[in-house]
Design an enzyme around this catalytic site. Structure first.
Site, PDB file in Angstrom:
ATOM      1  N   HIS A   1       0.701  -1.258  -0.036  1.00 30.07           N
ATOM      2  CA  HIS A   1       0.062  -0.084   0.124  1.00 30.07           C
ATOM      3  C   HIS A   1       0.786   1.274   0.104  1.00 30.07           C
ATOM      4  CE1 HIS A   1      -2.731   2.916   2.364  1.00 30.07           C
ATOM      5  NE2 HIS A   1      -3.136   2.845   1.146  1.00 30.07           N
TER       6      HIS A   1
ATOM      7  N   TYR B   1       9.955  13.123 -12.752  1.00 27.87           N
ATOM      8  CA  TYR B   1      11.244  12.311 -12.737  1.00 27.87           C
ATOM      9  C   TYR B   1      11.544  12.036 -11.494  1.00 27.87           C
ATOM     10  CZ  TYR B   1      12.023  13.044 -17.755  1.00 27.87           C
ATOM     11  OH  TYR B   1      11.752  12.871 -19.351  1.00 27.87           O
TER      12      TYR B   1
ATOM     13  N   ASP C   1      -5.180   3.861  -4.732  1.00 29.43           N
ATOM     14  CA  ASP C   1      -5.001   4.214  -3.281  1.00 29.43           C
ATOM     15  C   ASP C   1      -6.209   5.318  -3.215  1.00 29.43           C
ATOM     16  OD1 ASP C   1      -4.267   5.072  -0.694  1.00 29.43           O
ATOM     17  OD2 ASP C   1      -2.292   5.276  -0.903  1.00 29.43           O
TER      18      ASP C   1
END
Length: 143
Positions: free
Chosen positions: A22, A113, A64
Protein backbone atom coordinates in the site's frame (compact mmCIF):
# COMPACT_ATOMS: atom_id res chain seq x y z
CA UNK A 1 -1.15 -20.10 -17.95
CA UNK A 2 -3.48 -18.57 -15.42
CA UNK A 3 -7.09 -17.52 -15.74
CA UNK A 4 -8.34 -13.95 -15.67
CA UNK A 5 -4.88 -12.41 -15.88
CA UNK A 6 -4.24 -10.23 -18.93
CA UNK A 7 -1.65 -12.11 -21.03
CA UNK A 8 0.48 -9.00 -21.61
CA UNK A 9 1.49 -9.00 -17.93
CA UNK A 10 4.85 -10.78 -17.80
CA UNK A 11 5.83 -13.05 -14.88
CA UNK A 12 8.25 -10.37 -13.69
CA UNK A 13 5.55 -7.70 -13.71
CA UNK A 14 3.07 -9.97 -11.92
CA UNK A 15 5.70 -10.62 -9.26
CA UNK A 16 6.35 -6.87 -8.96
CA UNK A 17 2.65 -6.00 -8.62
CA UNK A 18 2.26 -8.67 -5.93
CA UNK A 19 5.37 -7.52 -4.06
CA UNK A 20 4.23 -3.89 -3.96
CA UNK A 21 2.55 -2.70 -0.78
CA UNK A 22 0.00 0.00 0.00
CA UNK A 23 1.37 3.38 -1.05
CA UNK A 24 4.07 1.98 -3.33
CA UNK A 25 4.16 3.48 -6.79
CA UNK A 26 4.49 1.99 -10.26
CA UNK A 27 5.61 4.02 -13.27
CA UNK A 28 4.31 3.09 -16.70
CA UNK A 29 6.67 4.82 -19.10
CA UNK A 30 6.64 5.40 -22.82
CA UNK A 31 9.41 4.33 -25.20
CA UNK A 32 11.32 7.59 -24.53
CA UNK A 33 11.19 7.34 -20.73
CA UNK A 34 14.61 6.91 -19.06
CA UNK A 35 13.54 3.70 -17.31
CA UNK A 36 16.99 2.16 -16.90
CA UNK A 37 18.70 5.27 -15.55
CA UNK A 38 15.94 6.70 -13.34
CA UNK A 39 16.71 4.38 -10.42
CA UNK A 40 14.18 1.72 -9.41
CA UNK A 41 13.81 -1.72 -10.95
CA UNK A 42 13.11 -1.40 -14.67
CA UNK A 43 10.97 -3.90 -16.55
CA UNK A 44 10.40 -3.84 -20.30
CA UNK A 45 7.27 -4.50 -22.32
CA UNK A 46 8.46 -3.38 -25.74
CA UNK A 47 5.70 -3.28 -28.34
CA UNK A 48 2.92 -2.84 -25.77
CA UNK A 49 1.11 0.54 -25.71
CA UNK A 50 1.00 2.30 -22.34
CA UNK A 51 -2.79 2.48 -22.53
CA UNK A 52 -3.07 -1.29 -22.94
CA UNK A 53 -0.72 -1.87 -20.01
CA UNK A 54 -2.58 0.63 -17.80
CA UNK A 55 -5.84 -1.19 -18.42
CA UNK A 56 -4.25 -4.59 -17.67
CA UNK A 57 -2.58 -3.36 -14.46
CA UNK A 58 -5.79 -1.78 -13.18
CA UNK A 59 -7.64 -5.09 -13.52
CA UNK A 60 -5.36 -6.45 -10.77
CA UNK A 61 -4.06 -3.49 -8.76
CA UNK A 62 -6.27 -1.18 -6.70
CA UNK A 63 -5.57 2.54 -6.68
CA UNK A 64 -4.95 4.22 -3.33
CA UNK A 65 -8.17 5.69 -1.93
CA UNK A 66 -6.33 7.48 0.89
CA UNK A 67 -4.46 10.03 -1.23
CA UNK A 68 -5.80 12.97 -3.22
CA UNK A 69 -4.31 11.74 -6.49
CA UNK A 70 -3.34 8.09 -6.97
CA UNK A 71 -2.37 8.78 -10.60
CA UNK A 72 0.07 11.37 -11.96
CA UNK A 73 1.17 12.28 -15.47
CA UNK A 74 3.89 14.55 -16.80
CA UNK A 75 2.92 18.09 -17.84
CA UNK A 76 3.63 19.18 -21.38
CA UNK A 77 6.86 21.18 -21.37
CA UNK A 78 6.06 24.83 -22.08
CA UNK A 79 2.28 24.27 -21.90
CA UNK A 80 1.38 22.83 -18.47
CA UNK A 81 -2.36 23.21 -19.10
CA UNK A 82 -2.33 21.10 -22.26
CA UNK A 83 -3.89 17.64 -22.04
CA UNK A 84 -2.40 15.28 -24.61
CA UNK A 85 -4.71 12.73 -26.24
CA UNK A 86 -2.96 9.89 -24.43
CA UNK A 87 -3.62 11.52 -21.05
CA UNK A 88 -7.30 11.79 -21.98
CA UNK A 89 -7.20 8.07 -22.79
CA UNK A 90 -5.49 7.32 -19.45
CA UNK A 91 -8.34 9.13 -17.69
CA UNK A 92 -10.96 7.15 -19.64
CA UNK A 93 -9.24 3.89 -18.67
CA UNK A 94 -9.14 4.88 -15.00
CA UNK A 95 -12.80 5.90 -15.16
CA UNK A 96 -13.86 2.55 -16.62
CA UNK A 97 -11.37 0.07 -15.13
CA UNK A 98 -10.07 1.29 -11.76
CA UNK A 99 -11.83 0.23 -8.60
CA UNK A 100 -12.20 3.85 -7.44
CA UNK A 101 -12.85 6.97 -9.48
CA UNK A 102 -9.75 9.14 -9.54
CA UNK A 103 -8.79 12.31 -11.37
CA UNK A 104 -5.30 12.29 -12.81
CA UNK A 105 -2.99 14.98 -11.44
CA UNK A 106 -0.05 16.39 -13.36
CA UNK A 107 3.52 17.12 -12.37
CA UNK A 108 6.16 19.32 -13.96
CA UNK A 109 8.63 17.20 -15.98
CA UNK A 110 11.49 17.18 -13.47
CA UNK A 111 9.10 16.73 -10.51
CA UNK A 112 7.70 13.71 -12.38
CA UNK A 113 11.23 12.31 -12.79
CA UNK A 114 11.98 12.92 -9.09
CA UNK A 115 8.84 11.05 -8.08
CA UNK A 116 9.64 8.23 -10.51
CA UNK A 117 13.05 7.81 -8.84
CA UNK A 118 11.30 6.78 -5.62
CA UNK A 119 8.85 4.38 -7.30
CA UNK A 120 8.86 0.67 -6.57
CA UNK A 121 9.40 -0.10 -10.25
CA UNK A 122 9.27 1.34 -13.75
CA UNK A 123 7.74 -0.50 -16.69
CA UNK A 124 8.95 0.80 -20.03
CA UNK A 125 6.46 0.15 -22.80
CA UNK A 126 6.71 0.55 -26.55
CA UNK A 127 4.37 3.55 -26.38
CA UNK A 128 5.32 6.09 -29.07
CA UNK A 129 2.83 8.83 -28.20
CA UNK A 130 4.58 11.65 -26.39
CA UNK A 131 3.78 12.09 -22.68
CA UNK A 132 2.63 8.48 -22.44
CA UNK A 133 3.86 8.21 -18.84
CA UNK A 134 1.82 7.67 -15.69
CA UNK A 135 2.61 6.96 -12.04
CA UNK A 136 0.10 4.84 -10.10
CA UNK A 137 -0.12 4.59 -6.30
CA UNK A 138 -1.18 1.16 -5.09
CA UNK A 139 -4.10 0.92 -2.70
CA UNK A 140 -5.38 -1.81 -0.42
CA UNK A 141 -7.71 -4.69 -1.04
CA UNK A 142 -10.37 -4.66 1.65
CA UNK A 143 -11.14 -7.92 3.50
Amino acid sequence: MLRNIPPILSPELLYTLRAMGHGDELVIGDANFPAESIGPTALRLDGIPATQLLEAVLTLMPLDAFVDSPAHVMQVVGDPDAVPEIVQKFQEIIDTTADIPARIASLERFDFYDRARTAFAVVQTGETRLYGNIILTKGVIAP
